[in-house]
Design an enzyme around this catalytic site. Structure first.
Site, PDB file in Angstrom:
ATOM      1  N   ARG A  68       0.822  -1.212   0.000  1.00  0.00           N
ATOM      2  CA  ARG A  68       0.000   0.000   0.000  1.00  0.00           C
ATOM      3  C   ARG A  68       0.858   1.265   0.000  1.00  0.00           C
ATOM      4  NH1 ARG A  68      -5.467  -0.134   3.584  1.00  0.00           N
ATOM      5  NH2 ARG A  68      -6.569  -1.822   2.500  1.00  0.00           N
ATOM      6  N   VAL A  69       2.042   1.154   0.573  1.00  0.00           N
ATOM      7  CA  VAL A  69       2.930   2.321   0.642  1.00  0.00           C
ATOM      8  C   VAL A  69       4.247   1.973  -0.049  1.00  0.00           C
ATOM      9  CG1 VAL A  69       4.153   3.935   2.131  1.00  0.00           C
ATOM     10  CG2 VAL A  69       1.901   3.069   2.819  1.00  0.00           C
ATOM     11  N   ILE A 130      -3.928   3.927  -4.945  1.00  0.00           N
ATOM     12  CA  ILE A 130      -3.710   5.212  -4.264  1.00  0.00           C
ATOM     13  C   ILE A 130      -2.462   5.909  -4.814  1.00  0.00           C
ATOM     14  CG2 ILE A 130      -3.299   6.343  -2.042  1.00  0.00           C
ATOM     15  CD1 ILE A 130      -6.096   5.103  -2.388  1.00  0.00           C
ATOM     16  N   ARG A 219     -18.654  10.227 -36.800  1.00  0.00           N
ATOM     17  CA  ARG A 219     -18.555  11.214 -37.886  1.00  0.00           C
ATOM     18  C   ARG A 219     -19.283  12.497 -37.500  1.00  0.00           C
ATOM     19  NH1 ARG A 219     -20.039   6.578 -40.443  1.00  0.00           N
ATOM     20  NH2 ARG A 219     -22.124   7.350 -40.966  1.00  0.00           N
ATOM     21  N   LYS A 281     -37.280   2.006 -35.564  1.00  0.00           N
ATOM     22  CA  LYS A 281     -37.009   3.139 -36.444  1.00  0.00           C
ATOM     23  C   LYS A 281     -37.115   4.407 -35.611  1.00  0.00           C
ATOM     24  CE  LYS A 281     -36.221   4.490 -40.747  1.00  0.00           C
ATOM     25  NZ  LYS A 281     -37.270   4.298 -41.757  1.00  0.00           N
ATOM     26  N   HIS A 282     -36.083   5.233 -35.639  1.00  0.00           N
ATOM     27  CA  HIS A 282     -36.052   6.473 -34.864  1.00  0.00           C
ATOM     28  C   HIS A 282     -36.369   6.230 -33.383  1.00  0.00           C
ATOM     29  CE1 HIS A 282     -35.245   8.991 -38.296  1.00  0.00           C
ATOM     30  NE2 HIS A 282     -36.245   8.440 -38.954  1.00  0.00           N
ATOM     31  N   GLU A 334     -30.477  -1.173 -41.842  1.00  0.00           N
ATOM     32  CA  GLU A 334     -29.240  -0.516 -41.405  1.00  0.00           C
ATOM     33  C   GLU A 334     -28.372  -1.433 -40.545  1.00  0.00           C
ATOM     34  OE1 GLU A 334     -27.854   2.371 -41.975  1.00  0.00           O
ATOM     35  OE2 GLU A 334     -29.383   3.782 -42.634  1.00  0.00           O
ATOM     36  N   ASN A 424     -46.656   9.555 -25.391  1.00  0.00           N
ATOM     37  CA  ASN A 424     -47.707   8.638 -24.962  1.00  0.00           C
ATOM     38  C   ASN A 424     -47.734   7.416 -25.873  1.00  0.00           C
ATOM     39  OD1 ASN A 424     -48.845  10.051 -22.724  1.00  0.00           O
ATOM     40  ND2 ASN A 424     -49.887  11.436 -24.149  1.00  0.00           N
ATOM     41  N   HIS A 530     -39.511   9.008 -22.058  1.00  0.00           N
ATOM     42  CA  HIS A 530     -39.406  10.301 -22.732  1.00  0.00           C
ATOM     43  C   HIS A 530     -38.078  10.437 -23.469  1.00  0.00           C
ATOM     44  CE1 HIS A 530     -42.517  11.395 -19.598  1.00  0.00           C
ATOM     45  NE2 HIS A 530     -43.089  11.721 -20.742  1.00  0.00           N
TER      46      HIS A 530
END
Length: 530
Positions: A68-69, A130, A219, A281-282, A334, A424, A530
């Protein structure tokens, strides 16, 4: 003009990942650079016959406390932090026998990998570095004089500069390396803090940090005038960030976003139970279906809205097979993402050179905890992932008529899909396939009508006598605030409804359902997206 190159005479190397270490150390030694190292790194270098000074010989103190040290010492940090042209610093170095360190090479204890493999709390703590971050930050702060390297991929850039500049580095390189060094320690600390928050079940810590590793520079973003890049986070959730791309053009920002939406949705369908296909799609599903096999699931998903599916993203919950690959390549697509693919399917897809094929290895667990984040002006909205799944919900019948077994099966299917459609949301489903999807409308009535119109368009294209919404079920991602939205669904032909419930007018909506002989169930779970 002040000379900004700095000759490298001494390098301190302390790495957990030893990829490329020996070759780099040999190249430095060949230039007469003195090598200083710690623990396992020193042993690895010495084993090749290269001369290396142990850091304990530099500091005059042995490693202690289980390692550790070892580097937390003025002779290390003084050598990194001393401003070379500052006479006071130079006097202090001379007085205390501090030698300059011109190059620091450190990569950190593998904390993220230790967490990823499910190690114990104690093992994770021991893999918090550390001394490494302390040295990295010191060297990066003093980048006017010191070069800092935090990963093996930058070794060659340093060697190239040493060759070009007679054993010296330029300020431009040192600044670039310093910026990367601070980003690395920030991402490292973010991984540690978020791990602590998860283990301690702290949902809203006073400070929240996120860090990621660059997967690729893109891109552009959503639009050509926007810049973008794709980063991997430490949680390793199966999906587009972990997938192997076998072929096709480089993924775009929108490809990545849509592919993620498709694969998260397909994760709702247990591959052991059924074959399933999602077409997006989208960022919205435009067709989802289960089937006895993938090719049938794909055909049924495509039938929901073949117009929108053109140029879409396809996700499968099982290994892509040859029959399905042939069917998919009949229209422009795609991206295809699946857990795996047969060699024959891969060969078929190879015939479409621009079609991206991604193999993710496994499906995302829809129940797994996790965080999602969204930027707002001057802030960050962070929430837990929507990991509520249909199989864990109680479907409460609230109407006089209960759904038939076939309706209940379709109601559960539709509500699985509703979780992944922008609000919705209205989903018409029949025989474990979507037959109309309404997404992202300001009014739930509009979503119901748009979905019904989509079904009419599909019926015309398929030369059906009537839209498949006749005799379908319908799912709403949130409650119907008034009966009008549900009545629009009934007008389209729905015979059963699933919704969360919880509106002040639930009784009014239930009464309207009863008047039309419709079955309705409440889930008590909302799926706003959303």
């Amino acid at each position: 003009m002040t000379n900004t190159t700095r000759r490298v005479t001494r390098a301190l190397l302390s790495v957990s990942d030893k990829t490329g270490l020996i070759e780099f150390a040999r190249a430095l030694a060949a230039r007469g650079v003195e090598l200083v190292s710690t623990g396992g790194t020193a042993k690895a270098i010495a084993a090749t016959g290269l001369k290396v000074k142990d850091v304990a010989d530099l500091t005059g103190f042995p490693e202690m406390m289980d390692g550790r040290v070892k580097t937390l010492h003025p002779k290390v940090h003084g050598g990194l932090l001393a401003i070379r042209h500052n006479t006071e610093h130079a006097d202090a170095m001379k007085k205390h026998g501090i030698a300059p360190i011109d190059l620091l090479v450190v990569n950190l204890y593998p904390f993220e990998a230790t967490v990823d493999k499910g190690a114990s709390f104690e093992d994770c703590i021991e893999n918090i570095d550390i001394g490494g971050p302390a040295m990295i930050r010191a060297a990066a702060k003093n980048h006017d004089d010191v070069a800092v390297v935090v990963e093996a991929q930058d070794y060659q850039a340093v060697l190239d500069e040493l060759s070009r500049n007679e054993g010296a580095t330029t300020l431009a390189l040192r600044r670039r390396l310093a910026a990367k060094a601070y980003a690395r320690t920030a991402a490292y600390d973010a991984a540690i803090s978020n791990w602590f928050n998860r283990r301690l079940e702290i949902d809203a810590p006073d400070f929240r940090a996120f860090g990621g590793r660059l997967i690729q520079s893109l891109r552009y973003g959503e639009n050509p005038h926007q810049t973008a890049a794709f980063y991997a986070t430490p949680d390793k959730r199966p999906g587009v960030s972990t997938a192997r791309q076998l072929q096709g053009k480089e993924l775009s920002y929108n490809n990545i976003n849509d592919t993620d939406a498709a694969y998260e949705c397909i994760g709702e369908f247990d591959a052991k139970r059924t074959a399933a296909c999602v077409i997006v799609k989208h960022a919205n599903p435009c067709g989802v279906a289960e089937g006895p096999n993938l090719v049938e699931a794909y055909r049924r998903a495509l039938a929901c809205d073949s117009t929108s599916a053109f140029g879409g993203i396809i996700a499968m919950n099982r290994a892509l097979d040859a029959d399905t690959a042939r069917e998919i390549t009949k229209i422009f697509t795609e991206v295809i993402i699946a857990p795996d693919a047969s060699e024959e399917a891969i060969a078929i897809i190879a015939g479409k050179k621009n079609l991206r094929l991604l193999l993710a290895g496994s499906l995302p667990d829809p129940r797994a905890p996790g965080l999602t984040a969204k930027t707002v002006a001057g802030g960050l909205l962070v929430q837990s992932r929507d990991n509520a799944v249909v199989d864990d919900m109680t479907f409460k019948v609230v109407t006089k008529r209960a759904p038939t077994d076939a309706e209940m099966r379709d109601l559960k299917f539709a509500f699985r899909v509703a979780k992944h459609v922008k609000s919705n949301t209205i989903i018409y489903a029949k025989d474990l396939a979507t037959v109309g999807i309404g997404a992202g409308q300001m009014s739930r009535v509009d979503s119901a009508r748009i979905a019904a119109r989509k079904a009419q368009d599909a019926a015309a294209e398929l030369k059906l006598a009537e839209p498949l919404t006749k005799g379908s079920v319908v799912a709403s991602d949130a409650f119907f605030p008034f009966a009008d939205g549900m009545l629009a669904c009934i007008e389209a032909g729905a015979t059963a409804v699933v919704q969360p419930g919880g509106s002040m007018r639930d009784d009014e909506v239930i009464k309207a359902a009863d008047e039309h002989g419709i079955a309705m169930v409440f889930t008590g779970t909302r799926h706003f997206r959303h």
